[in-house]
Scaffold this motif. Structure first.
Motif, PDB file in Angstrom:
ATOM      1  N   TYR A  34      38.649 -44.117  26.324  1.00 53.97           N
ATOM      2  CA  TYR A  34      39.180 -43.864  28.038  1.00 53.97           C
ATOM      3  C   TYR A  34      38.965 -44.894  27.978  1.00 53.97           C
ATOM      4  O   TYR A  34      39.767 -45.565  28.353  1.00 53.97           O
ATOM      5  N   VAL A  40      37.010 -35.860  36.655  1.00 58.19           N
ATOM      6  CA  VAL A  40      37.579 -35.848  35.245  1.00 58.19           C
ATOM      7  C   VAL A  40      36.658 -35.513  34.218  1.00 58.19           C
ATOM      8  O   VAL A  40      35.250 -35.518  34.673  1.00 58.19           O
ATOM      9  N   SER A  41      36.649 -34.643  33.347  1.00 59.07           N
ATOM     10  CA  SER A  41      36.028 -33.224  32.003  1.00 59.07           C
ATOM     11  C   SER A  41      36.350 -34.208  30.806  1.00 59.07           C
ATOM     12  O   SER A  41      37.816 -34.190  30.995  1.00 59.07           O
ATOM     13  N   SER A  42      35.825 -34.240  30.021  1.00 56.84           N
ATOM     14  CA  SER A  42      36.296 -34.193  27.971  1.00 56.84           C
ATOM     15  C   SER A  42      35.588 -32.995  27.875  1.00 56.84           C
ATOM     16  O   SER A  42      34.837 -32.081  27.887  1.00 56.84           O
ATOM     17  N   HIS A  43      36.760 -32.740  27.005  1.00 54.15           N
ATOM     18  CA  HIS A  43      36.761 -31.610  25.670  1.00 54.15           C
ATOM     19  C   HIS A  43      37.167 -31.916  24.536  1.00 54.15           C
ATOM     20  O   HIS A  43      37.462 -33.191  23.770  1.00 54.15           O
ATOM     21  N   PHE A  91      41.446 -35.242  27.925  1.00 51.31           N
ATOM     22  CA  PHE A  91      40.409 -34.726  29.284  1.00 51.31           C
ATOM     23  C   PHE A  91      41.503 -33.767  29.981  1.00 51.31           C
ATOM     24  O   PHE A  91      42.521 -33.668  29.806  1.00 51.31           O
ATOM     25  N   SER A  92      40.647 -33.580  31.120  1.00 47.78           N
ATOM     26  CA  SER A  92      41.446 -32.742  32.123  1.00 47.78           C
ATOM     27  C   SER A  92      41.119 -33.062  33.337  1.00 47.78           C
ATOM     28  O   SER A  92      39.276 -33.508  33.998  1.00 47.78           O
ATOM     29  N   ALA A  93      42.095 -33.829  34.141  1.00 46.61           N
ATOM     30  CA  ALA A  93      41.553 -34.877  35.480  1.00 46.61           C
ATOM     31  C   ALA A  93      41.933 -34.237  36.197  1.00 46.61           C
ATOM     32  O   ALA A  93      43.464 -34.003  36.454  1.00 46.61           O
ATOM     33  N   ALA A 107      35.032 -40.076  33.632  1.00 44.73           N
ATOM     34  CA  ALA A 107      35.035 -39.815  32.347  1.00 44.73           C
ATOM     35  C   ALA A 107      34.054 -39.740  31.144  1.00 44.73           C
ATOM     36  O   ALA A 107      33.825 -39.055  30.599  1.00 44.73           O
ATOM     37  N   SER A 139      31.591 -37.606  31.800  1.00 41.19           N
ATOM     38  CA  SER A 139      31.270 -36.290  31.450  1.00 41.19           C
ATOM     39  C   SER A 139      30.722 -35.982  29.756  1.00 41.19           C
ATOM     40  O   SER A 139      30.893 -34.912  30.026  1.00 41.19           O
TER      41      SER A 139
END
Ligand SMILES: NC(=O)c1ccc[n+]([C@@H]2O[C@H](COP(=O)([O-])OP(=O)(O)OC[C@H]3O[C@@H](n4cnc5c(N)ncnc54)[C@H](O)[C@@H]3O)[C@@H](O)[C@H]2O)c1
Length: 329
Positions: free
Chosen positions: A174, A196-199, A217-219, A324, A327
């Motif tokens: 990140y 922000v989320s992490s996958h 990531f989705s932000a 991020a 998350s």
């Protein structure tokens, strides 16, 4: 016209790159001094630059001994804060590589110090190396989006995959890599980050143990645009940077070679292909040169180019990195 005398701290990939781009493309500026803890690296760069460059193992000594007009900071991420303080103490206009800092407290503290320094000076003096803002493909994409022809942007898919990333940590995915996404989409869409989320895809068996690789990531920006990005630290196949903006009336894409591809009105353009490069330097050569030209001109005229990233921009990108990181589970 007198030549702008520049000192460079850190002569690795980026410091050397900036010095060579200045030598080859910016006749109004010259790298006159360099500083690195690695003398052999400096010696090799001096030879490359044609000899007339002083070397220092201490940046403090360089700044004290040479009458510099401006500074480039291309040292490792964790040293930027200390080197920014040196720059301000010597009142040197500076282009500092991203990120502004590697933790949030330091990022906020140094951004506040820069704000006070610049307010006393009455102008911008410290800028940051978010070069995608100067890349012709991102500029073209932004102007297509701003034209309104394709309707509003709805979501973005973006890909940053390095061949290898020696020594990278999950945090660095990140703060060192995705920080570019957090800057460029904020700039492209003129908006601020909301969340922000992490996958986690299946981990690569070829990546070092303990590193989350790949990471997705989705932000979300405040205006509602969603950015979904993947970061691959070690893809083992070639430097791969692509992006697609899905708009109400079309899809706008930047291909692997910086080619801009549209799908609209039932016509699909196609991406160009060919051998892949090993890292970001050849892909972003034009952007680095344009960024350096804008910075040198800003220092020379005293009027900062509006697309050069400021400390507030650099802080916003790092704040998003820490949203991020919070998350990560
Ligand atoms: N904008 C971009 O596209 C981009 C791309 C890559 C890297 N970067 C950033 O540029 C910076 C440098 O990255 P790099 O890839 O060139 O790293 P690098 O490891 O190749 O080079 C860093 C250099 O700094 C030197 N150094 C270490 N401690 C020092 C000290 N105390 N004083 C002076 N020099 C010191 C090292 O010896 C090395 O030569 C990093 O902050 C990185 O995040 C930016």
């Amino acid at each position: 016209m007198s030549i702008l005398k520049i000192g460079v701290i850190g002569t690795g990939v980026m410091g050397r790159g900036h010095a060579e781009f200045i030598r080859d493309h910016i006749p109004s500026a010259q790298v006159v001094a360099i500083s690195d803890v690695d003398q052999s690296r400096m010696d090799s760069l001096v030879q490359d630059l044609g000899g007339d460059v002083s070397t220092f193992t201490s940046p403090e000594e360089m700044i004290k001994s040479v009458g510099l007009d401006a500074l480039i900071i291309a040292s490792p991420d964790g040293l930027h804060v200390a080197h920014l303080r040196l720059a301000m103490a010597a009142n040197l206009p500076t282009l500092c590589e991203k990120p502004i800092a590697t933790n949030l407290e330091d990022a906020r503290a140094i951004a506040a110090e820069i704000a006070i320094f610049e307010s006393k000076l009455g102008k911008r003096s410290i800028h940051f190396g978010f070069m995608r803002r100067f890349d012709p493909s991102y500029i073209e994409l932004k102007s297509m989006m701003d034209s309104g022809t394709y309707g509003q942007a709805l979501f973005v898919r973006t890909i940053t995959r390095n061949v290898s990333s020696v020594g990278i940590t999950t945090e660095g995915l990140y703060t060192n890599i995705a920080v570019h996404d957090f800057d460029i989409w904020r700039w492209m869409l003129n908006d601020e980050w909301a969340s922000v989320s992490s996958h986690y895809p299946k981990p690569s068996s070829l990546s070092p143990a303990g590193l989350i690789d790949p990471l997705v990531f989705s932000a979300k920006l405040l205006g509602g645009v969603l950015v979904v990005g993947d970061i691959v630290a070690n893809n083992n196949y070639g430097y791969d940077l692509r992006t697609e903006v899905v708009c109400e009336k079309g899809s706008l894409e930047i291909g692997i070679f910086g080619d801009v591809i549209k799908r609209a009105n039932h016509v699909a353009e196609v991406a160009i292909g060919g051998p892949m490069v090993e890292n970001w330097i050849p892909r972003f050569e034009d952007a680095y040169i344009a960024e350096l030209k804008a910075w040198v001109e800003s220092v020379t005229t005293g009027n900062a180019h509006s697309d050069l990233a400021t400390s507030a921009d650099a802080l916003a990108a790092t704040e998003a990195c820490f949203l991020a990181l919070k998350s990560i589970k």
